[in-house]
Design a protein around this motif. Structure first.
Motif, short mmCIF file in Angstrom:
data_model
loop_
_atom_site.label_atom_id
_atom_site.label_comp_id
_atom_site.label_asym_id
_atom_site.label_seq_id
_atom_site.Cartn_x
_atom_site.Cartn_y
_atom_site.Cartn_z
N SER A 112 0.86 -1.19 0.00
CA SER A 112 0.00 0.00 0.00
C SER A 112 0.89 1.23 0.00
CB SER A 112 -0.91 0.03 1.23
OG SER A 112 -1.76 -1.09 1.27
N ILE A 113 0.47 2.26 -0.75
CA ILE A 113 1.17 3.54 -0.72
C ILE A 113 0.41 4.45 0.25
CG2 ILE A 113 -0.03 4.51 -2.73
CD1 ILE A 113 3.71 4.98 -1.99
N VAL A 114 1.10 5.00 1.25
CA VAL A 114 0.46 5.70 2.35
C VAL A 114 1.00 7.13 2.45
CG1 VAL A 114 0.01 5.69 4.83
CG2 VAL A 114 0.20 3.52 3.58
N ALA A 115 0.11 8.09 2.65
CA ALA A 115 0.50 9.50 2.76
C ALA A 115 0.81 9.86 4.20
CB ALA A 115 -0.62 10.39 2.24
N VAL A 116 1.79 10.73 4.38
CA VAL A 116 2.10 11.31 5.69
C VAL A 116 2.26 12.82 5.50
CG1 VAL A 116 3.23 9.22 6.55
CG2 VAL A 116 4.60 10.98 5.41
N ASP A 117 1.82 13.58 6.49
CA ASP A 117 1.95 15.04 6.42
C ASP A 117 3.36 15.46 6.83
OD1 ASP A 117 -0.67 15.35 5.63
OD2 ASP A 117 -1.42 15.60 7.68
N ARG A 118 3.83 16.51 6.13
CA ARG A 118 5.16 17.02 6.45
C ARG A 118 5.18 18.53 6.20
NH1 ARG A 118 10.21 14.46 7.15
NH2 ARG A 118 12.03 15.74 6.60
#
Length: 222
Positions: A112-118
């Motif tokens: 799975s490709i997962v987003a994280v905030d930065r």
């Protein structure tokens, strides 16, 4: 003629007849009704004219109101905290290995490709800045998330990035050092999803050293 005077005349006539030598017949006239006046009738009350002014109802009209336009209130910008001043938040993408699409979009080898905030410094070129931020991270796992970074051993930079009619064209240069076949779709997803986070981007074309990224990966351009 008043009733009293009539009585007097009648008495005089009787006296004269008594003194005559010849009996004369007393002429009896039609009996006259004698009215003895009672108390005079009460005069009708008279209404003294008054000089009181006659009140006339007059409609009082309020002065016409002038329509006024409420002043336009400009929205007040939300206050920005000191720590957030000059910053913007973007999304970077990493891989949940063998997650099979549970945590994000399913890619490659059942990952799975997962987003994280930065947070990054505010910029007028967020696509370029986001990609450079991704390429600057060389940790194999992103923080304590346990997410995998297929670009940990890569050495890449953005040469250009432009969006035209919903299509982002990205040119990067450098080298890739991949850990195996499953890293190919992971690298492609990490780069393309960074571009697709922006609402103006509907399609992405990535070139590595002038070669389409998908082709470069298939040639093991690592």
């Amino acid at each position: 003629m008043s009733p009293i005077r009539l009585v007097t005349i009648a008495l005089v006539a009787v006296a004269l007849s008594g003194c005559s030598s010849e009996p004369t017949s007393l002429l009896v006239s039609t009996p006259t009704r004698i009215f003895i006046p009672t108390s005079p009738p009460s005069p009708l009350p008279t209404v003294a004219p008054t000089n009181a002014p006659v009140l006339t109802a007059t409609a009082v009209l309020a002065p016409p109101t002038t329509a006024t336009t409420a002043p336009t209130v400009k929205p007040v910008p939300l206050a920005t905290s000191t720590t957030a001043a000059g910053k913007m938040t973007i999304k970077l993408f990493f891989v949940a290995i063998n997650d099979n699409g549970v945590s994000g979009k399913k890619i490659g080898c059942n990952d799975s490709i997962v987003a994280v905030d930065r947070p990054i410094p505010a910029t007028q070129a967020p696509l370029t800045a986001s990609l450079n931020e991704l390429f600057s991270i060389h940790d194999k796992n992103y923080g304590q998330s346990g997410l995998y970074n297929a670009l940990a051993n890569a050495n890449l930079k953005v040469d250009s990035a432009a969006v035209v009619n919903g299509k982002a064209t990205i040119n990067i240069s450098g080298t890739l050092n991949l850990g195996g076949e499953c890293d190919d779709p992971r690298v492609q997803a990490q780069i393309e999803e960074v571009a697709l986070q922006f609402s103006t981007v509907k399609q992405v074309s990535v070139f590595l050293n002038g070669i389409p990224l998908e082709k470069a990966l298939s040639q093991k351009g690592n």
